[in-house]
Write an enzyme that holds these catalytic residues in place. Structure first.
Site, PDB file in Angstrom:
ATOM      1  N   HIS A 102     -10.615  -1.081   0.881  1.00 60.51           N
ATOM      2  CA  HIS A 102      -9.176  -0.844   1.011  1.00 60.51           C
ATOM      3  C   HIS A 102      -8.415  -1.973   0.349  1.00 60.51           C
ATOM      4  O   HIS A 102      -8.708  -3.155   0.567  1.00 60.51           O
ATOM      5  CB  HIS A 102      -8.779  -0.764   2.496  1.00 60.51           C
ATOM      6  CG  HIS A 102      -7.293  -0.748   2.715  1.00 60.51           C
ATOM      7  ND1 HIS A 102      -6.609  -1.767   3.357  1.00 60.51           N
ATOM      8  CD2 HIS A 102      -6.352   0.156   2.341  1.00 60.51           C
ATOM      9  CE1 HIS A 102      -5.324  -1.483   3.391  1.00 60.51           C
ATOM     10  NE2 HIS A 102      -5.139  -0.326   2.790  1.00 60.51           N
ATOM     11  N   SER A 103      -7.456  -1.644  -0.505  1.00 62.05           N
ATOM     12  CA  SER A 103      -6.557  -2.612  -1.118  1.00 62.05           C
ATOM     13  C   SER A 103      -7.349  -3.679  -1.895  1.00 62.05           C
ATOM     14  O   SER A 103      -8.092  -3.347  -2.811  1.00 62.05           O
ATOM     15  CB  SER A 103      -5.663  -3.234  -0.030  1.00 62.05           C
ATOM     16  OG  SER A 103      -4.597  -3.949  -0.584  1.00 62.05           O
ATOM     17  N   ARG A 104      -7.213  -4.953  -1.533  1.00 58.80           N
ATOM     18  CA  ARG A 104      -7.984  -5.998  -2.205  1.00 58.80           C
ATOM     19  C   ARG A 104      -9.482  -5.726  -2.097  1.00 58.80           C
ATOM     20  O   ARG A 104     -10.244  -5.988  -3.030  1.00 58.80           O
ATOM     21  CB  ARG A 104      -7.658  -7.361  -1.590  1.00 58.80           C
ATOM     22  CG  ARG A 104      -8.409  -8.559  -2.182  1.00 58.80           C
ATOM     23  CD  ARG A 104      -7.978  -9.840  -1.471  1.00 58.80           C
ATOM     24  NE  ARG A 104      -8.611 -11.041  -2.022  1.00 58.80           N
ATOM     25  CZ  ARG A 104      -9.758 -11.546  -1.578  1.00 58.80           C
ATOM     26  NH1 ARG A 104     -10.418 -10.948  -0.588  1.00 58.80           N
ATOM     27  NH2 ARG A 104     -10.245 -12.654  -2.118  1.00 58.80           N
TER      28      ARG A 104
END
Length: 286
Positions: A102-104
């Site tokens: 998720h995300s980074r």
């Protein structure tokens, strides 16, 4: 569906103690879950319960959650986390595993899938895919930001803390729009209560400092092109993934793309059921 209890795990990689949460047993598909910036393994609490056929190991990446901070000489360039992840996989005895980021964490998962393509069985990226690229000509500027940031680390100031758990949750929701019950999961694993009764963030303040180098669009495209595992990208309409189409990067031939209404942390909110259904079906493919 009955709740799946998570087991706390601890690993030591490159002298860093890394904490993690493990759902499931050896009968499930090995999945390493990688959280976003300033989040922690608890960001997968909801979706892990909805993936009963997977053995999910959510790692507190260095500087986050219950894991150690980098030493004084360290930094938090995203590629440095790859060694930690591979070290954890080796200690689990997983020669091959899926990545759920998720995300980074999705950015990191993409880089790892391109760097060690034979070890990754599936790649799932939730509202993140690649870090924001930088043009090569800006290399000295970026390096200068890094040197100035790490030279002047004390000017960031100390963490003043929060009087109550609820005020810490409210601060987390203000930083990244999300529902309070979702933020509370991240906050509970990401703060500590000191002797003065106040709540302080566990995360390393250096996570907010500049990286020494940012990858170019060409380098990121090469990483994507090197992926051989089936790959899926879930973009939240009110999240961060919407900037991706503005880049001249080709993913259609590598990624199955799904779009969903929701905020950046929608995998922790009402949309978790739909996302889990997509992920469950995707991971079932050989």
């Amino acid at each position: 569906m009955s709740r799946r209890a998570a087991t706390e795990k601890t690993f030591v990689v490159d002298d860093l103690r890394l904490a993690a949460k493990l759902w499931g047993d050896d009968s499930g598909l090995p999945v390493i879950a990688l959280h976003g910036w300033l989040d922690n393994a608890a960001s997968f609490d909801r979706i892990a319960e909805l993936l009963p056929n997977a053995q999910i190991l959510a790692i507190d990446l260095p500087g986050h959650g219950l894991s150690d901070h980098k030493p004084a000489s360290g930094n938090y360039a995203i590629w440095d986390d790859l060694r930690s992840i591979v070290g954890v996989a080796d200690q689990m005895g997983w020669q091959k595993f899926a990545l759920l980021g998720h995300s980074r964490g999705a950015n990191i998962a993409t880089l790892l899938s391109g760097a060690l393509p034979q070890r990754v069985s599936h790649l799932v990226c939730l509202d993140g895919l690649i870090p924001q690229p930088e043009i090569s000509e800006n290399f000295p500027v970026q390096m200068g930001k890094y040197l100035k940031d790490f030279t002047n680390t004390p000017v960031i100031g100390g963490d003043k803390g929060h009087a109550t758990f609820d005020t810490a949750v409210a601060a987390r929701c203000k930083a990244t729009p999300m529902l309070a019950d979702a933020a509370a999961l991240i906050v509970a694993r990401g703060i500590t209560q000191a002797e003065d009764g106040r709540f302080y963030w566990r995360s390393d303040k250096r996570l907010k400092l500049a990286s020494p180098v940012k990858l170019s669009l060409q380098q990121l495209q090469a990483s994507i092109d090197a992926i051989i595992a089936p790959a899926m990208f879930v973009s939240a309409k009110q999240g961060l993934g919407q900037w991706l189409p503005t880049l001249d990067i080709k993913i259609d031939n590598r990624f199955e793309i799904r779009e969903i209404d929701g905020q950046h942390h929608c995998h922790m909110e009402a949309q978790a059921t739909q996302i889990a259904e997509w992920v469950r079906e995707f991971l079932s493919r050989a």
